[in-house]
Design a protein around this motif. Structure first.
Motif, PDB file in Angstrom:
ATOM      1  N   ARG A 100       0.860  -1.187   0.000  1.00  0.00           N
ATOM      2  CA  ARG A 100       0.000   0.000   0.000  1.00  0.00           C
ATOM      3  C   ARG A 100       0.899   1.240   0.000  1.00  0.00           C
ATOM      4  O   ARG A 100       1.821   1.365   0.797  1.00  0.00           O
ATOM      5  CB  ARG A 100      -0.896  -0.045   1.231  1.00  0.00           C
ATOM      6  N   TYR A 101       0.624   2.119  -0.986  1.00  0.00           N
ATOM      7  CA  TYR A 101       1.453   3.306  -1.170  1.00  0.00           C
ATOM      8  C   TYR A 101       0.855   4.462  -0.375  1.00  0.00           C
ATOM      9  O   TYR A 101      -0.320   4.800  -0.547  1.00  0.00           O
ATOM     10  CB  TYR A 101       1.554   3.657  -2.661  1.00  0.00           C
ATOM     11  N   ARG A 102       1.685   5.075   0.465  1.00  0.00           N
ATOM     12  CA  ARG A 102       1.213   6.108   1.397  1.00  0.00           C
ATOM     13  C   ARG A 102       0.506   7.280   0.702  1.00  0.00           C
ATOM     14  O   ARG A 102      -0.594   7.655   1.095  1.00  0.00           O
ATOM     15  CB  ARG A 102       2.426   6.652   2.170  1.00  0.00           C
ATOM     16  N   ASP A 103       1.138   7.843  -0.360  1.00  0.00           N
ATOM     17  CA  ASP A 103       0.611   9.099  -0.908  1.00  0.00           C
ATOM     18  C   ASP A 103      -0.675   8.890  -1.686  1.00  0.00           C
ATOM     19  O   ASP A 103      -1.625   9.652  -1.551  1.00  0.00           O
ATOM     20  CB  ASP A 103       1.672   9.780  -1.788  1.00  0.00           C
ATOM     21  N   SER A 104      -0.712   7.839  -2.524  1.00  0.00           N
ATOM     22  CA  SER A 104      -1.909   7.605  -3.337  1.00  0.00           C
ATOM     23  C   SER A 104      -2.927   6.736  -2.596  1.00  0.00           C
ATOM     24  O   SER A 104      -4.081   6.678  -2.976  1.00  0.00           O
ATOM     25  CB  SER A 104      -1.517   6.902  -4.642  1.00  0.00           C
ATOM     26  N   MET A 105      -2.487   6.061  -1.569  1.00  0.00           N
ATOM     27  CA  MET A 105      -3.270   5.072  -0.799  1.00  0.00           C
ATOM     28  C   MET A 105      -3.680   3.887  -1.669  1.00  0.00           C
ATOM     29  O   MET A 105      -4.545   3.102  -1.295  1.00  0.00           O
ATOM     30  CB  MET A 105      -4.494   5.717  -0.140  1.00  0.00           C
ATOM     31  N   GLU A 106      -3.083   3.808  -2.861  1.00  0.00           N
ATOM     32  CA  GLU A 106      -3.404   2.666  -3.733  1.00  0.00           C
ATOM     33  C   GLU A 106      -2.770   1.397  -3.183  1.00  0.00           C
ATOM     34  O   GLU A 106      -1.734   1.448  -2.514  1.00  0.00           O
ATOM     35  CB  GLU A 106      -2.876   2.931  -5.140  1.00  0.00           C
TER      36      GLU A 106
END
Ligand code: GAP
Length: 482
Positions: free
Chosen positions: A457-463
């Motif tokens: 899970r990518y922090r900035d995009s929340m993807e």
């Protein structure tokens, strides 16, 4: 968010999430002194290491480091000019007994005026400070009816100079001859070691000496959180050059230092150069790199052309030669011979850099949908500087998931800072990692047991994305190396 509110929000967040605490808080703290908590210390270390590697390892110039002691022979500070000149004009309010740095008092008042009037006031102030006109500064304060924030009166003393160095005694007998100072800058440790390094390292001019360490100043008006502290850390580099070439090297270091700032992922328009109106006693050119802090554009880093002032002065006081022999030939084919090198200095506050990074990274996001209210605070640190790079989160505490998670931990923690957590829902764990600025979270679930894939899970995009567990280390490592 209004700027003052933003600073307050950052201070509260820094405390709640273990970045910065007031010093000795159980005793109500100590003015302008702060402690770094578990994540603040990681962030600080990452910035310090990055600056150090950039200076001493990745640089195209020949730069080596040292680590000099904080205590130095007291004559050092006589020679450097700090005993006589390291002071600020101050004024006291007779009713509240509160002491102000004159420039801060006037600047604070100027901010409350319409821009053109504020600018005119600051121009008057700069002119008076440049001329050491203390009576004029007092008149300026009185004519503008600048009040003390505590008493609300204009009942001011005369403007006087106060030295900013902390002193203490060495040995068991307290008399003046035993007085030593806590260094107010790290630079002098470099100057007094110039010949030691040059000779032992067979260094050829131009070359640099870098140092990171604590410095101490008895700041009278200490405000702005970790912007202005009484105990702080500097990252300084003195670059020794042939006399006459200092202007060209000054321009070179201005450009190089700004290029370093551009690698921190901060937009260029958040920085600006500010040339000094009043030059310090040692400089023939000087400027600041300013950053747009929540309190407005303020000094972050100084770049100073310090001439040969310091080495000349140490030669005079110590009676030890500070000369360098330059065997290179000039345009007439003659060796340059002996001279005292000129110095370009780059000096940046580590704590101020952290305040910049936290200000830039801090974001309050409203994630509400038609169905539910939601929000998060995220610290968007670039992966290279983030305190934790990867959080490893087993979905549940059972079914063998923690065991798989700890395999991934074992693999990754050799290479970068990881964090393991199994308590609370995944959503809550993600939010906590967002608040600390962790760029990657990996969840190990039941499917991992089937096909060795995990959710990243990518922090900035929340993807979120399903990837092989074996790919995680590379994904994180690549982001850190960017
Ligand atoms: N050797 C040169 C020198 O010390 P300076 O402009 O006084 O120059 C350099 O300080 C940097 O140190 C500043 O740009 C700032 O980032 C940091 N600094 C200075 N005083 C500070 C304080 N009281 N608290 C935190 N950082 C400070």
């Amino acid at each position: 968010m209004a700027n003052e509110n933003k600073l307050q929000a950052i201070i509260a967040h820094a405390k709640e999430y273990g970045f910065v605490f007031p010093s000795s808080e159980i005793y109500d703290g100590l003015g302008a002194v702060y402690d770094y908590g578990q994540w603040g210390v990681e962030l600080k270390r990452n910035v310090r290491d990055y600056w150090w590697r950039w200076m001493t390892q990745m640089n195209e110039q020949n730069i080596v480091g040292i680590d000099a002691a904080i205590f130095m022979h007291p004559t050092t500070w006589k020679a450097s000019g700090h005993v006589d000149n390291f002071s600020d004009p101050m004024i006291d309010n007779k009713d509240s007994k509160k002491r102000y740095r004159v420039d801060h008092l006037i600047e604070g008042f100027a901010e409350t005026l319409p821009k053109d009037q504020g600018d005119a006031l600051l121009a008057d102030m700069d002119r008076l400070i440049a001329g050491d006109d203390f009576a004029g500064l007092k008149t300026l304060i009185e004519n503008n009816k600048i009040k003390c924030a505590v008493s609300g009166t204009c009942n001011w003393t005369d403007v006087r100079q106060f030295n900013l160095m902390f002193s203490t005694e060495v040995g068991s007998v307290a008399d003046e001859s035993n007085t030593i100072y806590l260094r107010p800058e790290t630079a002098q440790g470099i100057f007094v070691n110039f010949l030691n390094v040059q000779k032992s390292g067979r260094m050829k001019i131009p070359f640099g000496i870098a140092q990171v360490g604590k410095a101490f100043r008895n700041e009278i008006v200490a405000r702005g959180f970790i912007f202005r502290m009484r105990e702080f850390e500097q990252m300084e580099m003195q670059f020794f050059v042939r006399p006459g070439t200092q202007q060209q090297w000054y321009e070179y270091w201005k450009e190089k230092r700004m290029a370093w700032h551009m690698t921190l992922g901060i937009p260029a328009e958040r920085y600006r150069f500010h040339d000094h109106v009043k030059l310090a006693h040692y400089a023939d050119a000087a400027c600041d790199i300013e950053y747009d802090f929540p309190m407005g554009f303020k000094e972050l880093e100084g770049i100073h052309s310090r001439t040969d002032f310091d080495l000349q002065s140490h030669q005079e006081y110590s009676k030890k030669k500070m000369q360098y022999f330059d065997a290179d030939l000039d345009e007439n084919g003659k060796a340059y011979g002996n001279y005292i090198p000129y110095v370009i200095e780059t000096s940046i506050g580590l704590d101020r850099t952290l305040l910049m990074l936290m200000s830039e990274a801090y974001e309050e996001q409203d994630l509400s949908t038609a169905e539910k209210q939601d929000s998060r605070v995220v610290m968007k640190f670039i992966p290279k500087l983030a305190p934790i790079k990867l959080a490893v989160l087993p979905l549940t505490k059972k079914d063998g998931l923690p065991e798989i998670a700890s395999e991934l931990m074992q693999e990754c923690k050799q290479h970068f800072k990881c964090f393991y957590e199994e308590k609370d829902t995944i959503g809550k764990r993600y939010r906590r990692m967002d608040a600390i600025g962790t760029p990657f979270c990996v969840t190990i679930d039941h499917q991992t047991k089937e096909d060795q894939t995990v959710t990243i899970r990518y922090r900035d995009s929340m993807e979120q994305e399903r990837v092989p567990m074996s790919a995680v280390r590379n994904i994180v490592q690549q982001a850190i190396n960017e």
